[in-house]
Design a protein around this motif. Structure first.
Motif, short mmCIF file in Angstrom:
data_model
loop_
_atom_site.label_atom_id
_atom_site.label_comp_id
_atom_site.label_asym_id
_atom_site.label_seq_id
_atom_site.Cartn_x
_atom_site.Cartn_y
_atom_site.Cartn_z
N SER A 1 39.07 23.94 46.34
CA SER A 1 37.74 23.33 46.44
C SER A 1 37.76 22.14 47.39
CB SER A 1 37.26 22.88 45.06
OG SER A 1 37.13 23.99 44.20
N GLY A 2 36.74 22.07 48.24
CA GLY A 2 36.65 20.97 49.20
C GLY A 2 37.47 21.14 50.45
N VAL A 3 38.14 22.28 50.59
CA VAL A 3 39.06 22.45 51.71
C VAL A 3 38.34 22.40 53.06
CG1 VAL A 3 38.96 24.99 51.73
CG2 VAL A 3 41.02 23.82 52.54
N LEU A 4 37.08 22.81 53.11
CA LEU A 4 36.35 22.84 54.38
C LEU A 4 35.92 21.46 54.84
CD1 LEU A 4 34.18 26.03 53.74
CD2 LEU A 4 36.37 25.84 54.92
N HIS A 5 36.18 20.44 54.00
CA HIS A 5 35.83 19.07 54.36
C HIS A 5 37.06 18.17 54.40
CE1 HIS A 5 31.71 20.36 53.67
NE2 HIS A 5 32.11 20.84 52.52
N SER A 6 38.24 18.76 54.27
CA SER A 6 39.46 17.99 54.06
C SER A 6 40.30 17.85 55.32
CB SER A 6 40.32 18.65 52.96
OG SER A 6 39.64 18.63 51.73
N GLN A 7 41.01 16.73 55.37
CA GLN A 7 42.00 16.51 56.42
C GLN A 7 43.42 16.84 55.93
OE1 GLN A 7 40.07 13.29 55.59
NE2 GLN A 7 38.45 14.51 56.54
N THR B 1 31.27 34.49 45.82
CA THR B 1 31.14 34.45 44.37
C THR B 1 29.68 34.46 43.95
OG1 THR B 1 31.20 32.04 44.46
CG2 THR B 1 33.30 33.17 44.08
N ALA B 2 29.46 34.66 42.65
CA ALA B 2 28.10 34.64 42.12
C ALA B 2 27.58 33.22 41.96
CB ALA B 2 28.07 35.35 40.76
N GLY B 3 28.45 32.29 41.60
CA GLY B 3 28.03 30.91 41.38
C GLY B 3 28.95 29.93 42.06
N LEU B 4 28.52 28.67 42.11
CA LEU B 4 29.26 27.61 42.83
C LEU B 4 29.61 28.06 44.24
CD1 LEU B 4 31.69 26.08 40.16
CD2 LEU B 4 29.47 25.22 40.88
N ARG B 5 28.71 28.83 44.85
CA ARG B 5 28.97 29.36 46.18
C ARG B 5 29.13 28.25 47.22
NH1 ARG B 5 27.96 34.52 47.44
NH2 ARG B 5 27.04 33.96 49.46
N GLY B 6 28.45 27.14 47.01
CA GLY B 6 28.49 26.06 47.99
C GLY B 6 29.77 25.26 48.00
N THR B 7 30.71 25.58 47.12
CA THR B 7 31.97 24.81 47.10
C THR B 7 32.95 25.28 48.17
OG1 THR B 7 33.08 26.26 45.51
CG2 THR B 7 31.74 24.47 44.61
N GLY B 8 32.78 26.50 48.68
CA GLY B 8 33.71 26.99 49.70
C GLY B 8 35.15 26.92 49.25
N SER B 9 35.43 27.27 48.00
CA SER B 9 36.78 27.12 47.43
C SER B 9 37.69 28.26 47.89
CB SER B 9 36.70 27.07 45.90
OG SER B 9 35.87 26.01 45.49
N ASN B 10 38.02 28.24 49.15
CA ASN B 10 38.78 29.31 49.79
C ASN B 10 40.28 29.22 49.49
OD1 ASN B 10 36.70 30.81 51.34
ND2 ASN B 10 36.39 28.83 52.29
N ASP B 11 41.02 30.22 49.98
CA ASP B 11 42.48 30.24 49.84
C ASP B 11 43.13 29.43 50.97
OD1 ASP B 11 41.96 31.97 47.78
OD2 ASP B 11 43.14 33.64 48.58
#
Length: 423
Positions: free
Chosen positions: A166-172, A207-217
């Motif tokens: 979670s948050g990986v798309l905004h992380s350094q 996913t069905a929910g929390l889609r906006g988290t972008g919790s990718n691998d």
């Protein structure tokens, strides 16, 4: 690294100009109430962008800019690096209130705040790197499943594919959990700190929910991590961690377990509170077919349904407040220099049980609200259906998974001893 493009223009910020000037003043730290007022000012815009957040499968850059401007990511950062050094009471309220606007945003922000606190527990060499560009470096953290680490001169080579970042798309940065072979065939759990540009971010979050988290691998193969950016998990999680010898801030001196398990129940409660607000609004204006009343709220049965939903949200809030109280009390014991005074097993059972019951009551309230909201509430543009999907996903997170929590909580409350170390 996989790149997600966002063509949305960053909207001009219109937050209260008064706290802008104060925030930019050297060393200024807002009070608890001031910080919450900043968060409350963001809620209307989070609601406006909730559909966009879900569509993008990440937090829009305009929202991230406003969160940064409000200083949200500095809440648990130590004062020595320019953070606010605040406590559990502020942290839990921020996550809850953000969820009243957008649960996906609350989920990501809650974890990104927590991970700044985790970074402040590292030795000085690592902290010099991560805090070089400011007091709130953003980092994703994941340990599911554990990767593997092999010792090499100067550090480790790590390999793995980690989920739910979670948050990986905004992380350094990324904090990745790995196992290394120890003595007598034992395994040692390590946490590795790596720049996000050194790993591959795999787009898996559909996913069905929390889609906006972008919790990718996150994927890495034979990645070299220098020794100063690798630490044993047991040391990182302890009250006496390397960062506790650098920063006097009480939060850095608390066991890591004191702060974990907070995000999911806080997000579920905030989402349920928003759902109740929406339900109240439509009760007072919505006409229901096959009824004689001019609006839904004039029906005694509808009034009873609203009262039940209200009661469930109140129950969720009371359980949540009790868990937050236990966590804050443990933190205060630490700040009072009671060495190693984390939660007892009984307190930990109470803490986890109260959060689980809070999440369960939040979900029940949302289900009851949806059942009384008609077919239009299931349109994808309606916030209630999004809230229902988000809360359903939250209830499946390990911090709210009722069955294993009830088992361990029962053992703790009966004095039989916890059998799961991570509980």
């Amino acid at each position: 690294m996989t790149i997600f493009l966002d063509d949305t223009a960053i909207a001009p910020l219109d937050l209260d100009a008064g706290f802008h000037a104060l925030s930019k003043a050297h060393g200024y730290i807002p009070t608890h109430d001031e910080l919450l007022a900043r968060v409350d000012a963001l809620i209307p815009r989070l609601r406006e962008r909730a559909e966009e957040t879900e569509r993008l499968r990440r937090i829009p850059e305009s929202t991230m800019a406003e969160l940064q401007e409000a200083g949200v990511f500095k809440i648990l950062a130590p004062k020595g690096v320019g953070g606010y050094g605040m406590g559990v009471d502020t942290y839990v309220e921020v996550v809850r209130r953000l969820a009243q606007g957008c649960p996906s945003t609350a989920w990501n922000v809650g974890h990104l705040i927590e991970h700044v606190w985790m970074l402040a527990r590292w030795p000085k060499a690592a902290q010099d790197e991560v805090f070089a560009e400011g007091p709130a470096p953003l980092a994703a953290a994941t340990g599911a499943p554990l990767g593997i680490a092999g010792k090499v001169p100067g550090g480790f080579l790590i390999t793995g594919r980690w989920s739910f970042a979670s948050g990986v798309l905004h992380s350094q940065w990324a904090l990745l959990a790995v196992e290394q072979d120890g003595p007598r065939h034992s395994k040692v759990r390590l946490q590795c700190l790596v720049p996000i540009d050194d790993v591959e971010v795999v787009d898996t979050w559909h996913t069905a929910g929390l889609r906006g988290t972008g919790s990718n691998d996150i994927h890495a193969e034979g990645l070299f991590v220098p020794a100063h950016r690798t630490m044993e998990w047991s040391l990182l999680a302890a009250a006496d961690n390397p960062g506790s010898r650098i920063h006097p801030d009480p939060m850095i001196h608390t066991p890591m377990a004191t702060l974990l398990n907070i995000v999911a129940p806080s997000a579920a409660l905030g989402a349920a509170e928003y759902a109740l607000e929406l339900f109240r609004g439509q009760m007072l204006k919505r006409k229901v077919k096959n009824t004689v009343e001019n609006r839904q709220g004039d029906s005694p049965l509808a009034q009873a349904r609203f009262a039940q939903a209200y009661g469930l949200v109140t129950t969720a809030r009371l359980h949540w407040a009790e868990a937050a109280r236990l966590s804050a009390a443990s933190h205060r014991r630490q700040s009072g220099q009671v060495s190693g005074a984390g939660m007892t097993e009984e307190e930990r059972a109470q803490y986890r049980l109260s959060f689980a019951l809070s999440g369960e009551a939040s979900a029940q309230a949302v289900t009851m609200i949806m059942a009384g909201s008609g077919g239009s509430a299931h349109r994808l543009a309606h916030p209630l259906q999004r809230i229902q999907r988000d809360v359903s996903v939250l209830l499946n997170h390990p911090t709210l998974a009722t069955d294993p929590i009830l088992e361990q909580a029962g053992r703790g409350l009966l004095g039989l001893g916890l059998t799961v170390a991570s509980f």
